[in-house]
Design a protein around this motif. Structure first.
Motif, PDB file in Angstrom:
ATOM      1  N   ASP A 220     -44.790  31.373  27.865  1.00 46.98           N
ATOM      2  CA  ASP A 220     -45.363  32.698  28.129  1.00 46.98           C
ATOM      3  C   ASP A 220     -44.562  33.334  29.262  1.00 46.98           C
ATOM      4  O   ASP A 220     -44.843  33.116  30.429  1.00 46.98           O
ATOM      5  CB  ASP A 220     -46.841  32.529  28.501  1.00 46.98           C
ATOM      6  N   TYR A 221     -43.561  34.124  28.886  1.00 50.74           N
ATOM      7  CA  TYR A 221     -42.620  34.667  29.867  1.00 50.74           C
ATOM      8  C   TYR A 221     -43.110  36.024  30.352  1.00 50.74           C
ATOM      9  O   TYR A 221     -43.204  36.970  29.585  1.00 50.74           O
ATOM     10  CB  TYR A 221     -41.229  34.801  29.241  1.00 50.74           C
TER      11      TYR A 221
ATOM     12  N   ILE B 228     -42.598  42.150  28.567  1.00 51.92           N
ATOM     13  CA  ILE B 228     -41.892  42.598  29.767  1.00 51.92           C
ATOM     14  C   ILE B 228     -41.093  43.857  29.413  1.00 51.92           C
ATOM     15  O   ILE B 228     -40.642  44.003  28.278  1.00 51.92           O
ATOM     16  CB  ILE B 228     -40.929  41.504  30.281  1.00 51.92           C
ATOM     17  N   LEU B 229     -40.885  44.727  30.366  1.00 48.51           N
ATOM     18  CA  LEU B 229     -40.112  45.933  30.124  1.00 48.51           C
ATOM     19  C   LEU B 229     -38.669  45.593  29.759  1.00 48.51           C
ATOM     20  O   LEU B 229     -38.120  44.574  30.171  1.00 48.51           O
ATOM     21  CB  LEU B 229     -40.150  46.846  31.348  1.00 48.51           C
ATOM     22  N   ILE B 230     -38.037  46.489  29.011  1.00 55.24           N
ATOM     23  CA  ILE B 230     -36.726  46.197  28.428  1.00 55.24           C
ATOM     24  C   ILE B 230     -35.662  45.943  29.484  1.00 55.24           C
ATOM     25  O   ILE B 230     -34.738  45.154  29.268  1.00 55.24           O
ATOM     26  CB  ILE B 230     -36.287  47.324  27.473  1.00 55.24           C
ATOM     27  N   GLY B 231     -35.767  46.587  30.635  1.00 59.10           N
ATOM     28  CA  GLY B 231     -34.759  46.377  31.671  1.00 59.10           C
ATOM     29  C   GLY B 231     -34.601  44.924  32.060  1.00 59.10           C
ATOM     30  O   GLY B 231     -33.509  44.470  32.429  1.00 59.10           O
ATOM     31  N   GLN B 232     -35.690  44.157  31.989  1.00 55.37           N
ATOM     32  CA  GLN B 232     -35.641  42.730  32.273  1.00 55.37           C
ATOM     33  C   GLN B 232     -35.321  41.919  31.023  1.00 55.37           C
ATOM     34  O   GLN B 232     -34.568  40.940  31.085  1.00 55.37           O
ATOM     35  CB  GLN B 232     -36.974  42.263  32.871  1.00 55.37           C
ATOM     36  N   LEU B 233     -35.883  42.316  29.897  1.00 50.93           N
ATOM     37  CA  LEU B 233     -35.704  41.542  28.667  1.00 50.93           C
ATOM     38  C   LEU B 233     -34.249  41.437  28.240  1.00 50.93           C
ATOM     39  O   LEU B 233     -33.862  40.441  27.614  1.00 50.93           O
ATOM     40  CB  LEU B 233     -36.527  42.167  27.528  1.00 50.93           C
TER      41      LEU B 233
ATOM     42  N   LEU C 298     -41.495  39.577  21.288  1.00 60.98           N
ATOM     43  CA  LEU C 298     -41.151  40.421  22.425  1.00 60.98           C
ATOM     44  C   LEU C 298     -41.902  41.742  22.347  1.00 60.98           C
ATOM     45  O   LEU C 298     -41.927  42.400  21.310  1.00 60.98           O
ATOM     46  CB  LEU C 298     -39.646  40.701  22.454  1.00 60.98           C
ATOM     47  N   SER C 299     -42.492  42.146  23.453  1.00 61.87           N
ATOM     48  CA  SER C 299     -43.094  43.470  23.541  1.00 61.87           C
ATOM     49  C   SER C 299     -42.769  44.039  24.918  1.00 61.87           C
ATOM     50  O   SER C 299     -41.915  43.521  25.630  1.00 61.87           O
ATOM     51  CB  SER C 299     -44.596  43.409  23.268  1.00 61.87           C
ATOM     52  N   GLY C 300     -43.444  45.128  25.298  1.00 62.07           N
ATOM     53  CA  GLY C 300     -43.088  45.823  26.529  1.00 62.07           C
ATOM     54  C   GLY C 300     -41.990  46.845  26.303  1.00 62.07           C
ATOM     55  O   GLY C 300     -41.365  47.311  27.254  1.00 62.07           O
ATOM     56  N   ILE C 301     -41.745  47.183  25.056  1.00 59.85           N
ATOM     57  CA  ILE C 301     -40.635  48.073  24.710  1.00 59.85           C
ATOM     58  C   ILE C 301     -41.143  49.283  23.929  1.00 59.85           C
ATOM     59  O   ILE C 301     -42.178  49.235  23.260  1.00 59.85           O
ATOM     60  CB  ILE C 301     -39.581  47.337  23.863  1.00 59.85           C
TER      61      ILE C 301
ATOM     62  N   GLU D 162     -33.538  48.684  19.018  1.00 64.61           N
ATOM     63  CA  GLU D 162     -32.206  48.259  18.599  1.00 64.61           C
ATOM     64  C   GLU D 162     -31.404  47.695  19.767  1.00 64.61           C
ATOM     65  O   GLU D 162     -30.656  46.729  19.604  1.00 64.61           O
ATOM     66  CB  GLU D 162     -31.461  49.428  17.943  1.00 64.61           C
ATOM     67  N   SER D 163     -31.562  48.265  20.946  1.00 64.35           N
ATOM     68  CA  SER D 163     -30.877  47.739  22.123  1.00 64.35           C
ATOM     69  C   SER D 163     -31.385  46.343  22.463  1.00 64.35           C
ATOM     70  O   SER D 163     -30.612  45.455  22.844  1.00 64.35           O
ATOM     71  CB  SER D 163     -31.090  48.667  23.325  1.00 64.35           C
ATOM     72  N   LEU D 164     -32.683  46.153  22.318  1.00 62.77           N
ATOM     73  CA  LEU D 164     -33.256  44.835  22.578  1.00 62.77           C
ATOM     74  C   LEU D 164     -32.732  43.805  21.586  1.00 62.77           C
ATOM     75  O   LEU D 164     -32.321  42.699  21.971  1.00 62.77           O
ATOM     76  CB  LEU D 164     -34.776  44.909  22.502  1.00 62.77           C
ATOM     77  N   LYS D 165     -32.741  44.157  20.322  1.00 66.06           N
ATOM     78  CA  LYS D 165     -32.257  43.228  19.306  1.00 66.06           C
ATOM     79  C   LYS D 165     -30.800  42.842  19.542  1.00 66.06           C
ATOM     80  O   LYS D 165     -30.419  41.678  19.365  1.00 66.06           O
ATOM     81  CB  LYS D 165     -32.417  43.845  17.914  1.00 66.06           C
TER      82      LYS D 165
END
Length: 317
Positions: free
Chosen positions: A149-150, A220-225, A246-249, A255-258
């Motif tokens: 659980d990150y 977590i927000l994308i800036g960290q993910l 993953l959520s928080g996005i 697409e940037s996260l992926k």
């Protein structure tokens, strides 16, 4: 020193990881044999690295006010407020304040939360991203899984997973107050013997007992993910074929996260979901405004070897 607890199954790997982290970035690692009883690292207490009152490592909690994590009955911080009447999510979980006298009906999994101030454990169930993760756990968890659980916050996702039959959970957060709150919530819900909290600086590549987590949830927000160090910490601690939620996005960030995880994760498009605050019970009332629409992406860890050296380099980038 940055204290890390490291578990390595193959003895040949131990000197490589230990030497790399010690020499390159000044990390002092506790290397514990793979014969530990639990999947996480709770046996570290045998090695005198934990305080008597908590399973958290000493340096994580040494400067905290011992009462700092019991400041609120319903508020987790940043207007993340649990309604006093509680919430029912996914027709599976009943979330309510720790001191509530609410009776849980039917087969609902009770989640009792002791919350705390600004840094004391975000996550009550009123934010769309929390609901997206809870909905996914309710649908996919079979029982017996080991969970990572990150960004655990209040521990709400770990409690949900353990309540559904997960074997163990390791919760990770950057805020010491959140780790203390989550640990108290595990005890409150009767799961303290199946849970361990780690500070984010204790999580390095391959630090969980092999083969790793069956499921990782990271809200977590994308800036960290998308940070290389977080990508490395997550993918190296997932078991082969393990699931990553993953959520928080936001939808436009998907697409940037992926792209940050594409080398290691096969995305499961059927599990993709979006949820708006207007569709989330208690969200508008809690935050006082519309926090908008959020997304959840899910993937499966690809098979194949992971390059230990490259992942270690990412971990310190």
């Amino acid at each position: 020193y940055l204290y890390c607890r490291t578990y390595v199954v193959e003895s040949a790997m131990k000197p490589n990881i230990y030497s790399f982290f010690t020499l390159l970035c000044g990390v002092k690692c506790f290397s514990i044999a793979p014969s530990i009883d639990s999947w996480g690292s709770s046996s570290c207490s045998r090695y005198s690295c934990l305080s008597a009152s908590t399973k958290l490592t000493d340096w994580v909690v040494e400067n905290l006010d011992p009462d700092s994590s019991s400041a609120s009955e319903t508020k987790a911080g940043e207007n993340d407020t649990l309604p006093r009447g509680g919430l029912v999510i996914a027709d599976k979980f009943h979330i309510f304040p720790a001191n509530s006298r609410i009776e849980v009906e039917g087969d609902l999994v009770p989640i009792r939360l002791l919350l705390s101030g600004k840094n004391g454990g975000w996550g009550t169930g009123v934010h769309p991203t929390t609901v997206l993760c809870l909905n996914w756990l309710a649908e996919k968890l079979l029982g017996g899984e080991n969970i990572l659980d990150y960004g655990c916050g209040s521990g709400i996702l770990s409690i949900a997973a353990l309540g559904l039959g997960a074997a163990t959970s390791v919760g990770v957060d950057v805020e010491a107050e959140a780790l203390v709150t989550a640990e108290k919530n595990m005890a409150l819900n009767g799961f303290d013997d199946r849970y361990e909290g780690l500070h984010v600086r204790e999580v390095i590549p391959f630090c969980l007992r092999r083969p790793g987590a069956d499921i990782c949830v990271a809200n977590i927000l994308i800036g960290q993910l998308v940070r290389p160090s977080m990508v490395s910490a997550i993918v190296t601690n997932l078991a082969p074929g393990g699931l990553l939620c993953l959520s928080g996005i936001r939808p436009h960030e998907v697409e940037s996260l992926k792209a940050a995880y594409d080398n290691h994760i096969e995305w499961l498009d059927d599990d993709y979901c979006e949820l708006a605050a207007t569709e989330t019970e208690g969200s508008i009332e809690s935050y006082g405004f519309d926090v908008g629409t959020w997304s959840r992406v899910v993937g499966r860890m690809k098979s194949g070897e992971i390059d230990i050296l490259s992942m270690s380099e990412l971990a310190v980038s």
